[in-house]
Design a protein around this motif. Sequence first.
Motif, PDB file in Angstrom:
ATOM      1  N   SER A   1      41.922  37.233  38.053  1.00 39.00           N
ATOM      2  CA  SER A   1      43.056  38.044  37.614  1.00 39.00           C
ATOM      3  C   SER A   1      42.967  38.204  36.104  1.00 39.00           C
ATOM      4  O   SER A   1      42.255  37.454  35.434  1.00 39.00           O
ATOM      5  CB  SER A   1      44.400  37.402  38.007  1.00 39.00           C
ATOM      6  N   ASP A   2      43.703  39.204  35.571  1.00 41.68           N
ATOM      7  CA  ASP A   2      43.649  39.461  34.139  1.00 41.68           C
ATOM      8  C   ASP A   2      45.042  39.302  33.526  1.00 41.68           C
ATOM      9  O   ASP A   2      45.956  38.764  34.151  1.00 41.68           O
ATOM     10  CB  ASP A   2      43.068  40.845  33.855  1.00 41.68           C
TER      11      ASP A   2
ATOM     12  N   GLU B   1      53.216  32.144  38.936  1.00 42.88           N
ATOM     13  CA  GLU B   1      52.898  31.160  39.967  1.00 42.88           C
ATOM     14  C   GLU B   1      51.421  30.805  39.958  1.00 42.88           C
ATOM     15  O   GLU B   1      51.035  29.619  40.040  1.00 42.88           O
ATOM     16  CB  GLU B   1      53.288  31.700  41.340  1.00 42.88           C
ATOM     17  N   SER B   2      50.553  31.833  39.845  1.00 44.03           N
ATOM     18  CA  SER B   2      49.121  31.580  39.824  1.00 44.03           C
ATOM     19  C   SER B   2      48.707  30.816  38.574  1.00 44.03           C
ATOM     20  O   SER B   2      47.904  29.875  38.645  1.00 44.03           O
ATOM     21  CB  SER B   2      48.350  32.901  39.907  1.00 44.03           C
ATOM     22  N   PHE B   3      49.251  31.222  37.428  1.00 42.70           N
ATOM     23  CA  PHE B   3      48.905  30.532  36.186  1.00 42.70           C
ATOM     24  C   PHE B   3      49.297  29.061  36.271  1.00 42.70           C
ATOM     25  O   PHE B   3      48.530  28.170  35.903  1.00 42.70           O
ATOM     26  CB  PHE B   3      49.594  31.191  34.992  1.00 42.70           C
ATOM     27  N   ASP B   4      50.489  28.792  36.776  1.00 43.42           N
ATOM     28  CA  ASP B   4      50.958  27.412  36.872  1.00 43.42           C
ATOM     29  C   ASP B   4      50.107  26.598  37.835  1.00 43.42           C
ATOM     30  O   ASP B   4      49.856  25.406  37.598  1.00 43.42           O
ATOM     31  CB  ASP B   4      52.425  27.379  37.314  1.00 43.42           C
TER      32      ASP B   4
ATOM     33  N   PHE C   1      38.987  38.438  32.888  1.00 41.94           N
ATOM     34  CA  PHE C   1      39.220  38.858  34.267  1.00 41.94           C
ATOM     35  C   PHE C   1      39.200  37.679  35.258  1.00 41.94           C
ATOM     36  O   PHE C   1      39.268  37.878  36.456  1.00 41.94           O
ATOM     37  CB  PHE C   1      38.233  39.947  34.693  1.00 41.94           C
ATOM     38  N   ASN C   2      39.110  36.494  34.713  1.00 38.87           N
ATOM     39  CA  ASN C   2      39.281  35.253  35.467  1.00 38.87           C
ATOM     40  C   ASN C   2      40.147  34.373  34.571  1.00 38.87           C
ATOM     41  O   ASN C   2      39.880  33.197  34.372  1.00 38.87           O
ATOM     42  CB  ASN C   2      37.930  34.609  35.737  1.00 38.87           C
TER      43      ASN C   2
ATOM     44  N   VAL D   1      41.053  29.871  30.877  1.00 37.42           N
ATOM     45  CA  VAL D   1      41.949  29.205  29.930  1.00 37.42           C
ATOM     46  C   VAL D   1      42.095  27.730  30.276  1.00 37.42           C
ATOM     47  O   VAL D   1      42.028  26.856  29.407  1.00 37.42           O
ATOM     48  CB  VAL D   1      43.316  29.909  29.921  1.00 37.42           C
ATOM     49  N   THR D   2      42.282  27.433  31.550  1.00 35.63           N
ATOM     50  CA  THR D   2      42.491  26.042  31.935  1.00 35.63           C
ATOM     51  C   THR D   2      41.202  25.226  31.878  1.00 35.63           C
ATOM     52  O   THR D   2      41.242  24.021  31.635  1.00 35.63           O
ATOM     53  CB  THR D   2      43.120  25.949  33.339  1.00 35.63           C
TER      54      THR D   2
END
Length: 248
Positions: A103-104, A111-114, A152-153, A158-159
């Motif tokens: 995702s970008d 929710e996905s980021f968390d 795009f990922n 980031v994590t």
Amino acid sequence: MYAALVTGVGRRRGIGAAIARRLAHDGWNLALGYHADYDRRVMREDSDVELLAEELRSRGVEVALLPGDLAEPEVPARLVERAEAELGVLSALVMSHCESVDSDYFSTTVESFDRHYAVNVRAPWLLTRAFAAQVGPDGGSVVALTSDHVAFNLPYGVTKGALDRLVIAGATELAQRGVRCNVVNPGPIDTGWMDAETRRKLSAMTPGGQLGSPQTAANLVAWLLSEQGRWINGQRLYSDGGFNPSRG
């Protein structure tokens, strides 16, 4: 005989499975952490870790299977506790699990980021803390698998950057407990996610035109856990064959 907890070992063609095979070859007893829902949801495959366990046991090592969703805050310490209960004091923790959903900036949901953060950063912190609390007088080793992929990922990249800092900090903070901490970047490895065009493009970005395999990553991890690798600490190591996106 030494014992290790290896996470992210749901599928026999994954990096975690290759690491488990190599450690079994070296005589390690193994606790294998996995989350079958991730394999179905993201990799579109069913977990076959039971078959891997049978294969490893045939080599004469003990194997404990530990299912669990590392996004849940109580699971990491529970995995370490169960691994220690079944195999004795752990000498190694290898974190090859991840959450990775493309995702970008605009398509990433909160929710996905968390969830990426919980699995890729919080869980490694809790796993490492629990592992370091139980090590014996000879200490132990922590190795985490990382990546440079960002655009795009986004939440994955980031994590993974945060994971690098987290693990490398352990080399200093956990030194008095005799725990060594390193990060391995294996480069692009086809564990079932590449199509023919992706393999062609990524191969062209690698000197010699050949991608690495799960086994190439496993070889470095095994060496870091060996007596010969004990002096390596606090490092972010590349095992990518010289992969360079600018070559594409």
